[in-house]
Design a protein around this motif. Structure first.
Motif, PDB file in Angstrom:
ATOM      1  N   ASN A 264     -24.803 124.285 -31.845  1.00  0.00           N
ATOM      2  CA  ASN A 264     -23.225 124.675 -31.722  1.00  0.00           C
ATOM      3  C   ASN A 264     -22.330 123.617 -31.708  1.00  0.00           C
ATOM      4  O   ASN A 264     -21.310 123.436 -32.382  1.00  0.00           O
ATOM      5  N   GLU A 265     -22.738 122.524 -30.787  1.00  0.00           N
ATOM      6  CA  GLU A 265     -21.829 121.351 -30.586  1.00  0.00           C
ATOM      7  C   GLU A 265     -21.890 120.457 -31.938  1.00  0.00           C
ATOM      8  O   GLU A 265     -20.844 119.919 -32.484  1.00  0.00           O
ATOM      9  N   LYS A 266     -23.186 120.545 -32.600  1.00  0.00           N
ATOM     10  CA  LYS A 266     -22.996 119.884 -34.074  1.00  0.00           C
ATOM     11  C   LYS A 266     -22.164 120.371 -34.942  1.00  0.00           C
ATOM     12  O   LYS A 266     -21.248 119.713 -35.373  1.00  0.00           O
ATOM     13  N   VAL A 267     -21.873 121.721 -34.876  1.00  0.00           N
ATOM     14  CA  VAL A 267     -20.990 122.402 -35.831  1.00  0.00           C
ATOM     15  C   VAL A 267     -19.541 122.217 -35.552  1.00  0.00           C
ATOM     16  O   VAL A 267     -18.671 122.028 -36.111  1.00  0.00           O
ATOM     17  N   ASP A 268     -19.409 122.015 -34.109  1.00  0.00           N
ATOM     18  CA  ASP A 268     -17.855 121.680 -33.373  1.00  0.00           C
ATOM     19  C   ASP A 268     -17.733 120.261 -34.078  1.00  0.00           C
ATOM     20  O   ASP A 268     -16.345 120.049 -34.229  1.00  0.00           O
ATOM     21  N   ILE A 269     -18.637 119.352 -33.898  1.00  0.00           N
ATOM     22  CA  ILE A 269     -18.316 117.925 -34.624  1.00  0.00           C
ATOM     23  C   ILE A 269     -17.850 117.968 -35.833  1.00  0.00           C
ATOM     24  O   ILE A 269     -16.950 117.419 -36.235  1.00  0.00           O
ATOM     25  N   ILE A 270     -18.588 118.705 -36.695  1.00  0.00           N
ATOM     26  CA  ILE A 270     -18.457 118.975 -38.087  1.00  0.00           C
ATOM     27  C   ILE A 270     -16.838 119.446 -38.376  1.00  0.00           C
ATOM     28  O   ILE A 270     -16.151 118.957 -39.188  1.00  0.00           O
TER      29      ILE A 270
ATOM     30  N   GLN B 142     -29.722 105.001 -26.019  1.00  0.00           N
ATOM     31  CA  GLN B 142     -29.844 106.238 -25.490  1.00  0.00           C
ATOM     32  C   GLN B 142     -29.863 107.535 -26.317  1.00  0.00           C
ATOM     33  O   GLN B 142     -28.934 107.470 -27.261  1.00  0.00           O
ATOM     34  N   PRO B 143     -30.825 108.355 -26.439  1.00  0.00           N
ATOM     35  CA  PRO B 143     -30.557 109.493 -27.143  1.00  0.00           C
ATOM     36  C   PRO B 143     -29.337 110.177 -27.055  1.00  0.00           C
ATOM     37  O   PRO B 143     -28.653 110.365 -26.029  1.00  0.00           O
ATOM     38  N   ILE B 144     -28.910 110.612 -28.430  1.00  0.00           N
ATOM     39  CA  ILE B 144     -27.737 111.610 -28.462  1.00  0.00           C
ATOM     40  C   ILE B 144     -28.294 113.098 -28.383  1.00  0.00           C
ATOM     41  O   ILE B 144     -29.109 113.420 -29.406  1.00  0.00           O
ATOM     42  N   VAL B 145     -27.682 113.815 -27.489  1.00  0.00           N
ATOM     43  CA  VAL B 145     -28.350 115.006 -27.293  1.00  0.00           C
ATOM     44  C   VAL B 145     -27.186 116.196 -27.566  1.00  0.00           C
ATOM     45  O   VAL B 145     -26.168 116.060 -27.245  1.00  0.00           O
ATOM     46  N   LEU B 146     -27.225 117.058 -28.659  1.00  0.00           N
ATOM     47  CA  LEU B 146     -26.353 117.823 -28.933  1.00  0.00           C
ATOM     48  C   LEU B 146     -26.890 119.156 -29.423  1.00  0.00           C
ATOM     49  O   LEU B 146     -28.039 119.298 -29.950  1.00  0.00           O
ATOM     50  N   SER B 147     -26.543 120.356 -28.791  1.00  0.00           N
ATOM     51  CA  SER B 147     -26.843 121.675 -29.318  1.00  0.00           C
ATOM     52  C   SER B 147     -26.579 121.982 -30.736  1.00  0.00           C
ATOM     53  O   SER B 147     -25.619 121.010 -31.332  1.00  0.00           O
TER      54      SER B 147
ATOM     55  N   VAL C  36     -26.515 114.529 -41.373  1.00  0.00           N
ATOM     56  CA  VAL C  36     -26.160 113.357 -40.527  1.00  0.00           C
ATOM     57  C   VAL C  36     -26.206 113.430 -39.091  1.00  0.00           C
ATOM     58  O   VAL C  36     -26.798 112.680 -38.379  1.00  0.00           O
ATOM     59  N   MET C  37     -25.785 114.863 -38.671  1.00  0.00           N
ATOM     60  CA  MET C  37     -25.948 115.074 -37.156  1.00  0.00           C
ATOM     61  C   MET C  37     -27.297 115.184 -36.826  1.00  0.00           C
ATOM     62  O   MET C  37     -27.729 114.743 -35.938  1.00  0.00           O
ATOM     63  N   ASN C  38     -28.369 115.755 -37.688  1.00  0.00           N
ATOM     64  CA  ASN C  38     -29.630 115.758 -37.300  1.00  0.00           C
ATOM     65  C   ASN C  38     -30.317 114.178 -37.086  1.00  0.00           C
ATOM     66  O   ASN C  38     -31.241 114.187 -36.452  1.00  0.00           O
ATOM     67  N   HIS C  39     -29.856 113.534 -38.122  1.00  0.00           N
ATOM     68  CA  HIS C  39     -30.215 112.222 -37.956  1.00  0.00           C
ATOM     69  C   HIS C  39     -29.949 111.449 -36.782  1.00  0.00           C
ATOM     70  O   HIS C  39     -30.744 111.017 -36.033  1.00  0.00           O
ATOM     71  N   TYR C  40     -28.631 111.891 -36.305  1.00  0.00           N
ATOM     72  CA  TYR C  40     -28.371 111.090 -34.778  1.00  0.00           C
ATOM     73  C   TYR C  40     -28.933 111.620 -33.958  1.00  0.00           C
ATOM     74  O   TYR C  40     -29.283 110.799 -32.584  1.00  0.00           O
TER      75      TYR C  40
ATOM     76  N   ASN D  32     -13.210 120.878 -29.124  1.00  0.00           N
ATOM     77  CA  ASN D  32     -14.353 120.673 -28.486  1.00  0.00           C
ATOM     78  C   ASN D  32     -15.207 119.547 -29.350  1.00  0.00           C
ATOM     79  O   ASN D  32     -15.759 118.770 -28.530  1.00  0.00           O
ATOM     80  N   GLY D  33     -15.084 119.681 -30.408  1.00  0.00           N
ATOM     81  CA  GLY D  33     -15.895 118.630 -31.512  1.00  0.00           C
ATOM     82  C   GLY D  33     -15.104 117.289 -31.106  1.00  0.00           C
ATOM     83  O   GLY D  33     -15.905 116.168 -31.122  1.00  0.00           O
ATOM     84  N   TYR D  34     -13.852 117.253 -30.974  1.00  0.00           N
ATOM     85  CA  TYR D  34     -13.042 116.019 -30.894  1.00  0.00           C
ATOM     86  C   TYR D  34     -13.667 115.284 -29.523  1.00  0.00           C
ATOM     87  O   TYR D  34     -13.807 114.046 -29.212  1.00  0.00           O
ATOM     88  N   ILE D  35     -13.734 116.288 -28.729  1.00  0.00           N
ATOM     89  CA  ILE D  35     -14.330 115.712 -27.128  1.00  0.00           C
ATOM     90  C   ILE D  35     -15.695 115.105 -27.303  1.00  0.00           C
ATOM     91  O   ILE D  35     -15.902 114.088 -26.856  1.00  0.00           O
ATOM     92  N   LEU D  36     -16.448 116.054 -27.941  1.00  0.00           N
ATOM     93  CA  LEU D  36     -18.128 115.289 -28.455  1.00  0.00           C
ATOM     94  C   LEU D  36     -17.858 114.361 -29.035  1.00  0.00           C
ATOM     95  O   LEU D  36     -18.693 113.168 -28.855  1.00  0.00           O
TER      96      LEU D  36
END
Lengths: 232, 344
Positions: free
Chosen positions: B308-314, B301-306, B281-285, B203-207
């Motif tokens: 949970n999504e930030k955790v998945d990207i990490i 364009q703003p990056i919108v991530l929940s 870093v996630m919160n910065h973006y 899921n992180g990879y997709i995001l």
């Protein structure tokens, strides 16, 4: 009598041999002057035309891509043509370009500085070795031309002026191509007159150039115009 | 006729065999593009690589013989200066920037956060000369190397010449740096279909592909270009990045897009090391982008991530950790070379 004959024979060989070897190459002698005087960095107090005393402590520059042309076409070209000229050396720099076929020419071309392609080609040896003190470290690129000294016209620390001219990218590409008409000579003297440069520079205002800039390009042109050549 | 053929085929075999040795020293990983570095101008050899490795770890490169390349580029942190926002050099002087992690340099066209260095060979000149880093100069380094017991021998082995030059010194360092290839992370094994992501990693990879990969391009996880990623300028540093090199206002606040490989170990993050954790870093973006003229088009364009999504990207970013790189013995301190007996 016999010894006299031998003497003339030897003289003949010396003169003829000398002339022969001369026509098989073109020899360039590169030196630096202040006006008509040879530039001596050890004892270099000079007076400019406005009677201001100045001292020159360093003059170093690159000459590259030496070419001889006839009717606008290159007929002779030095391979791997990069030479660092250092006025601190007592003897002028001698560059010999082979001309085994005695090709005739009517024009000399060379570059003052190092071209763009060479600037982005990584570490190189000989006169291009970065230990020669002609390479910037904080930002890549060769210093094409260095002139340092002191003048009462400079309100800087110890009245110093420092020109480090270089820059391999547009719009601050400092490389200068020089061209002179010269007909079939086996010995060519190339002289840089530092006085000509300093008389063109407004020293109270412009006394420090250490990075690629529009001003560096401008002064590079002034330096290019301070070269003269003569047959020897 | 026949003996000629034999000789010819032997010759061919010799050439092929010789070449294969060279090829073995540097392998382009299967999922990687063609390297940028021109190996033909600096052909690799084992002796040159070992010389480069010695130079990388030897503080002889610094004015007081105390600081080596490895001082700010340690292997266990993917060859960066862990735990320091701004790297410190000679006599504990604090530098201007966070030292970059070193890996996959053969694919990089310019170096430094602002791209001020145009070739890998010339890179070492900058830290050697910087008064806050090694405060030396290459001419004196060559003098010291020549006067040492160890180096004339090593240069002779490597270049067939015991007279040391700046060119050979820099080329040897390049050879060691070129070998710092990281291509064996979990991500790589997934790409080679030898392993699979967990569902969270996937899921992180997709995001990641949707929000990050336009600049952090696979498989190197950088596009090797410069971007303003919307960080407000630190007024204690006033570092305008690429602008310092080009003097072009449109380059203001642009910095080299860093690779994300081994990011787990290369903290702190950004050119000034302002973020200690990936969550920052996630919160910065998502929340911290400062809009100005040179802001990256990718961030308009703003990056919108929940959260949970930030955790998945990490979780995905942690698959870029390459243990075989971080602990590769080929990159270790060459203690066998620096032992007293080796120097005699």
């Amino acid at each position: 009598m016999k010894s006299n004959k031998t003497f003339f024979l030897l003289l003949f060989i010396a003169v003829y041999g000398g002339a022969f070897s001369q026509t098989n190459s073109v020899q360039f002698s590169v030196s630096t002057t202040f006006g008509a005087t040879h530039l001596d960095l050890v004892d270099s107090a000079f007076t400019t035309s406005d009677s201001k005393h100045l001292k020159i402590t360093e003059v170093k520059f690159y000459i590259s891509k030496i070419q001889l042309l006839r009717n606008g076409k290159i007929v002779l070209e030095e391979k791997n043509s990069f030479h660092l000229v250092d006025a601190g050396q007592t003897n002028p720099l001698i560059i010999v370009v082979n001309n085994t076929q005695n090709i005739s020419f009517d024009q000399l071309k060379f570059n003052l500085g190092i071209d763009s392609a060479t600037n982005v080609s990584g570490a190189m040896g000989g006169d291009l070795d970065p230990t020669k003190g002609m390479y910037w470290t904080w930002q890549s690129g060769y210093i094409n031309f260095k002139l340092e000294g002191t003048s009462p016209l400079c309100t800087t620390r110890n009245n110093e002026f420092q020109f480090h001219l270089g820059g391999y990218q547009k719009p601050n590409y400092c490389l200068q191509t020089l061209s002179f008409p010269i007909i079939n000579s086996s010995k060519i003297d190339l002289k840089l007159d530092v006085q000509k440069i300093l008389e063109q520079v407004d020293l109270p205002r412009t006394n420090h150039i250490m990075s690629p800039s529009a001003e560096a390009v401008l002064i590079s042109k002034v330096v290019a115009n301070a070269f003269t050549i003569s047959k020897n | 006729m026949k003996p000629k053929l034999v000789i010819l085929s032997l010759l061919c075999f010799a050439i092929v065999a010789f070449r294969s040795v060279d090829v073995d020293l540097f392998k382009v990983p299967k999922n990687f593009p063609k390297p940028v570095y021109d190996f033909s101008k600096n052909p690799l050899s084992e002796d040159k690589i070992q010389l480069g490795r010695a130079l990388f770890y030897d503080p002889i490169l610094s004015r007081n013989n105390m600081i080596s390349c490895a001082s700010c580029h340690s292997q266990f942190s993917a060859f960066t200066h862990v735990d320091h926002a701004l790297s410190h050099g000679i006599e504990d002087k604090i530098g201007f920037r966070n030292s970059p992690a070193l890996m996959n340099l053969a694919w990089q066209a310019s170096f430094m956060r602002d791209g001020s260095i145009n070739h890998l060979d010339m890179q070492a000149l900058a830290p050697i000369s910087n008064p806050d880093e090694m405060d030396e100069n290459i001419t004196h380094v060559v003098f010291k190397l020549q006067a040492s017991k160890l180096y004339p021998k090593l240069f002779y082995k490597a270049f067939g010449d015991s007279v040391i030059t700046g060119e050979h010194t820099l080329k040897a360092i390049s050879q060691f740096l070129l070998l710092l290839v990281s291509s064996n992370s979990k991500y790589d094994s997934v790409m080679r279909k030898q392993s699979v992501f967990t569902s969270q990693e996937n899921n992180g990879y997709i995001l990641f592909k949707k929000n990050c990969s336009s600049c952090h391009t696979e498989p190197l996880f950088t596009n090797d270009d410069f971007r303003n990623n919307g960080m407000p300028v630190d007024t204690t540093l006033n570092d305008f990045g690429r602008y310092r090199v080009t003097r072009n206002p449109s380059d203001s606040l642009k910095f080299k897009v860093p690779t994300l490989r081994n990011i787990e170990f290369s903290y702190p993050y950004m050119h000034d090391g302002r973020f200690k954790k990936l969550s920052q870093v996630m919160n910065h973006y998502t929340n911290g982008i400062e809009k100005n003229k040179s802001l990256a088009p990718e961030l308009q364009q703003p990056i919108v991530l929940s959260s949970n999504e930030k955790v998945d990207i990490i979780a995905f970013l942690l698959t870029l950790t390459d243990h075989s790189f971080l602990f590769n013995p080929d990159y270790f301190y060459p203690k066998e070379l620096f032992s007293e007996t080796a120097k005699d």
